[in-house]
Write an enzyme that holds these catalytic residues in place. Structure first.
Site, PDB file in Angstrom:
ATOM      1  CE1 TYR A  90      -3.021  -3.013   0.167  1.00 25.62           C
ATOM      2  CE2 TYR A  90      -3.685  -2.369   2.366  1.00 25.62           C
ATOM      3  CZ  TYR A  90      -3.804  -3.211   1.279  1.00 25.62           C
ATOM      4  OH  TYR A  90      -4.704  -4.240   1.310  1.00 25.62           O
TER       5      TYR A  90
ATOM      6  CG  ASP B 102     -12.140  -6.222   6.939  1.00 25.54           C
ATOM      7  OD1 ASP B 102     -11.745  -5.641   7.975  1.00 25.54           O
ATOM      8  OD2 ASP B 102     -12.653  -5.626   5.979  1.00 25.54           O
TER       9      ASP B 102
ATOM     10  CG  ASP C 130      -6.832  -4.227   4.254  1.00 26.81           C
ATOM     11  OD1 ASP C 130      -7.777  -4.073   5.037  1.00 26.81           O
ATOM     12  OD2 ASP C 130      -6.766  -3.656   3.144  1.00 26.81           O
TER      13      ASP C 130
ATOM     14  CE  LYS D 290       1.094 -17.660  -2.141  1.00 24.74           C
ATOM     15  NZ  LYS D 290       0.220 -18.829  -1.963  1.00 24.74           N
TER      16      LYS D 290
ATOM     17  CG  ASP E 201      -2.186 -20.022   0.172  1.00 22.67           C
ATOM     18  OD1 ASP E 201      -1.341 -19.835   1.075  1.00 22.67           O
ATOM     19  OD2 ASP E 201      -1.945 -20.712  -0.832  1.00 22.67           O
TER      20      ASP E 201
END
Ligand code: NAD
Length: 366
Positions: free
Chosen positions: A146, A255, A251, A195, A227
């Site tokens: 980001y 959620d 992020d 990852k 994942d």
């Protein structure tokens, strides 16, 4: 202990829910012999109305001079409020981004805790929920994808977009340390999510986390691919204590984790820098649809105040007392409207209360 707390009541339901958190803090203060001094800081729409900008330099200065900041929420109805006709840098949310930057808040903490009494709001099967779960997502907030360089341009006649994911070892080390520190205050387990089978940034992440882990021999740690973590959160959420991860993975995973707990009115959060300072706020927004009605759920803000006691002031016993009082009130059947049983569920023993009464009930049980 004398604690100087900057208070951003903000907009919408902000002032209503912050008032209840202060009520509970004051009860903690009188019971345990602490003094909480509050200094109001204008931010968001109320600051635009008073000063023309969402956050003044004086407001930043006040925040910097506080030991911690407790916040309600900022912003208005994005479709109808005149605040959203202003240039983006003058809108309410620009104040929060500016404050986060000024305070160097690189670590975001979001607990996902399932209250037994609210288990019906959890979308997972009863056998997966078991006797509940209690995890903390520690997300890096100021680096990664980001914040990396990005561009969109034509390459060989084809529109092509590039985003860059960069982390240096210092950024990883400081968030990893925070993650292990938090685990030491909890069940002493860290799941570091990356990852590393694909990304260089993740391989560096893994290396630095392993190095930091050697300073915390009591903490059990593991690595998990992102994942797999997304699957494990709905398959077996009980396995997690602290999930430590980079900005974009955090992020998405935070959620996902918060959704499995039910109501937005219950979710607290903290943003920390490398000192004891933190900004503590509920995960929800200013809820303009219910502002001024006295029905907003103040629990997320009250639990954010508990996090402030735990992480900025090391008042663990006092934070435990607030969390236990919240559990007790739920056990006694008190609910704000957002956490009332769903149609078809039993309402036996359940009493609907407003914002101030919920605050009173929790304060009385501290
Ligand atoms: P929201 O979180 O304010 O509201 C979403 C829904 O959840 C609404 O139905 C609301 O009534 C309900 N809700 C939220 N908090 C609640 C509580 N404590 N008790 C009971 N119900 C609650 O999200 P939104 O409507 O998308 O955004 C409204 C405004 O809030 C916007 O201006 C947005 O930018 C701002 N916002 C601010 C923050 C922040 O201050 N950090 C975070 C998110 C959104």
């Amino acid at each position: 202990m004398d604690c100087n707390i900057g208070v951003i009541s903000g907009d919408g339901i902000g002032p209503e829910i912050v008032a209840e958190a202060k009520k509970v803090l004051d009860r903690v203060g009188s019971k345990y012999g602490h003094k909480f001094n509050y200094t109001e800081i204008l931010m968001g729409g109320c600051s635009i109305d008073a000063t023309g900008v969402p956050l003044t330099d004086e407001a930043i200065e006040t925040a910097l001079n506080s030991d911690a900041v407790l916040m309600g929420s900022i912003g208005g109805n994005t479709a109808t409020s005149p605040w959203y006709k202003l240039a983006p840098e003058l809108r309410p949310e620009a104040g929060l981004l500016k404050l986060r930057k000024a305070l160097n808040l690189f670590a975001n903490l979001r607990p996902a805790y399932l209250y037994e009494e609210l288990a019906a709001a959890c979308p997972l099967r009863a056998d997966i929920i078991g006797d509940g779960f209690d995890m903390m997502i520690m997300r890096e907030l100021t680096g990664g994808l980001y914040f990396g360089a990005r561009e969109t341009k034509e390459v060989d006649g084809v529109m092509t977009a590039t985003d860059t994911l960069t982390y240096n070892e210092e950024e990883i080390r400081r968030i990893a340390k925070r993650g292990f520190d938090i685990a030491m205050k909890r069940r002493k387990k860290v799941t570091s999510v990356d990852k590393a089978n694909v990304l260089d940034s993740s391989r560096l992440w893994r290396m630095v986390v392993e190095e930091v882990a050697t300073d915390y021999p009591e903490v059990k740690y593991e690595h998990m691919l992102v994942d797999n973590c997304a699957m494990q959160l709905v398959k077996d959420p009980k396995q997690f204590d602290v999930i430590l991860t980079e900005n974009m993975f955090g992020d998405i995973l935070s959620d996902e984790a918060s959704m499995v707990t039910g109501s937005i009115g219950m979710l607290s959060s903290a943003s920390l820098n490398d000192t004891k300072f933190g900004l503590y706020e509920p995960s929800g927004g200013s809820a303009p649809d219910i502002a001024g009605k006295g029905i907003a759920n103040p629990i997320a803000t009250i639990l954010s105040a508990a996090m402030m006691l735990r992480y900025s002031f090391d008042l663990d016993k006092e934070a435990d007392a607030i969390e236990a009082a919240v559990k007790q009130v739920l056990k006694e059947g008190y609910r704000t409207i957002d956490i009332m049983p769903q149609p078809g569920e039993s309402i036996e023993g359940i009493t609907q209360v407003g914002t101030a009464q919920m605050g009173d009930l929790i304060a009385e049980r501290v």
